[in-house]
Design an enzyme around this catalytic site. Structure first.
Site, short mmCIF file in Angstrom:
data_model
loop_
_atom_site.label_atom_id
_atom_site.label_comp_id
_atom_site.label_asym_id
_atom_site.label_seq_id
_atom_site.Cartn_x
_atom_site.Cartn_y
_atom_site.Cartn_z
N LEU A 24 0.87 -1.16 0.00
CA LEU A 24 0.00 0.00 0.00
C LEU A 24 0.91 1.22 0.00
O LEU A 24 1.74 1.38 0.89
CB LEU A 24 -0.89 0.01 1.24
CG LEU A 24 -1.72 1.29 1.45
CD1 LEU A 24 -2.76 1.44 0.34
CD2 LEU A 24 -2.38 1.27 2.83
N GLY A 51 4.11 -1.29 -4.69
CA GLY A 51 5.03 -2.42 -4.59
C GLY A 51 5.56 -2.74 -5.98
O GLY A 51 4.78 -2.82 -6.94
N LYS A 52 6.88 -2.91 -6.10
CA LYS A 52 7.45 -3.13 -7.43
C LYS A 52 6.85 -4.35 -8.12
O LYS A 52 6.58 -4.33 -9.33
CB LYS A 52 8.97 -3.28 -7.34
CG LYS A 52 9.70 -2.00 -6.93
CD LYS A 52 11.20 -2.13 -7.05
CE LYS A 52 11.65 -2.22 -8.48
NZ LYS A 52 11.35 -1.00 -9.25
N GLY A 53 6.63 -5.42 -7.37
CA GLY A 53 6.06 -6.62 -7.97
C GLY A 53 4.66 -6.37 -8.50
O GLY A 53 4.34 -6.67 -9.66
N GLY A 239 9.66 2.93 -13.89
CA GLY A 239 10.63 1.85 -14.05
C GLY A 239 9.97 0.49 -14.08
O GLY A 239 10.40 -0.41 -14.82
N ASP A 240 8.94 0.31 -13.28
CA ASP A 240 8.23 -0.97 -13.25
C ASP A 240 7.49 -1.21 -14.56
O ASP A 240 7.49 -2.34 -15.08
CB ASP A 240 7.26 -1.00 -12.07
CG ASP A 240 7.98 -0.90 -10.74
OD1 ASP A 240 9.09 -1.45 -10.62
OD2 ASP A 240 7.43 -0.26 -9.82
N ALA A 270 3.89 6.36 -18.31
CA ALA A 270 3.71 6.10 -16.89
C ALA A 270 3.97 7.35 -16.05
O ALA A 270 3.26 7.61 -15.08
CB ALA A 270 4.62 4.96 -16.44
#
Length: 297
Positions: A24, A51-53, A239-240, A270
């Site tokens: 979060l 969260g990057k994932g 970046g993600d 983005a």
């Protein structure tokens, strides 16, 4: 090592599974970032998925129509809401565990130019596991380093097909993990902080306003210029989104420079969005938009 096709036209998109963090994001946006010990007023507070994932899984779903997430959240309202948000974006959430730890949280400060400072409280991300998770031979797997590197290594061992690592935050890489990587993605700072990448078989490096490049065994073999953006809203998810787009582009057969250019265009879209999980067009749009703009290094 899996072989990356290098044809000039994309085929169908592979299944992309992301193993990693789910947070979060609690974000405060102000005109500027505070100095140590300083208070800056007039901020705007918002809560949103992060969260990057999770960011990479959502980006992949929006670009390619679907993706899968392996991770963990708490048995709290935040965890339930994050799973719902990912599912609504097209992410398969079957392999997201609900654990007793609180859902991971990122405290984010963003200034008027989109620059940020972040403190991450991992919480449930410390319980991520790939035990019982099956990976198909045609499936691409993408990990980051916001979960324990031993978990990432286990995912690499379990993955039967293409395995990509976004080596962020920067950390020394276990030799076995680096050996298994078909692709490593880093920014220029992370590239400098992880010397072992100099001899890695395939590394993509982002340089912010200077674009991105691909290195094969330490040799720069392809590059693509950045897309200029004047209305930057938030740099956190860029970046993600780039990572998801690059893996999908390479796995569909794009040449290195074209895959980089398409991923740069995705990252540019983005940063125009204030969300860490921005709205994106289908990947075909970015592939076509950059088809004539690619060039070798």
């Amino acid at each position: 090592m899996s072989t990356t096709p290098q044809s000039s036209a994309p085929n169908s998109y592979p299944t992309l599974t992301v193993v990693g963090s789910i947070n979060l994001d609690i974000t405060a946006t102000a005109s500027r970032l505070p100095s140590p010990g300083e208070t800056v007023g007039g901020g705007v507070l918002r809560q949103q998925p992060g969260g990057k994932g999770a960011n990479q899984a959502v980006a992949a779903a929006r670009l390619a129509g679907s993706s899968r997430m392996v991770g963990a959240v708490g048995k709290d309202d935040a965890g339930r809401n994050l799973i719902t948000a990912m599912a609504s974006a097209g992410v398969d959430v079957t392999d997201i565990a609900r654990v007793d730890e609180p859902t991971g949280t990122a405290l984010v400060l963003v200034d008027g130019e989109g620059e940020n400072q972040i403190v991450v409280c991992p919480g449930a991300n410390g319980s991520v596991s790939v035990d019982g998770v099956a990976f198909g031979a045609e499936e691409a797997v993408l990990c980051q380093l916001e979960v324990d590197q031993e978990v990432v290594l286990e995912a690499a061992r379990s993955a039967k097909g293409f395995f990509a690592l976004n080596a962020a935050p920067a950390a020394p890489l276990l030799p076995e993990l680096l050996e298994r990587c078909d692709l490593v993605i880093v920014n220029e700072t992370e590239y400098e902080l992880i010397p072992a990448l100099r001899n890695a078989p395939l590394v993509a490096v982002t340089y912010g306003g200077e674009g991105s490049a691909i290195f094969v065994d330490g040799e720069r073999v392809a590059e693509a210029p950045a897309v200029r953006v004047t209305n930057i809203a938030n740099t956190i998810g860029a970046g993600d989104a780039f990572c998801a787009a690059l893996v999908l582009g390479l796995r569909t057969g794009l040449e290195y420079s074209h895959a980089l250019a398409a991923a740069n265009a995705v990252g540019a879209d983005a940063v125009r969005d204030s969300s860490s999980q921005p709205a994106l067009k289908p990947l075909e749009h970015y592939i076509e938009a950059t088809r004539t703009a690619t060039r070798p290094a």
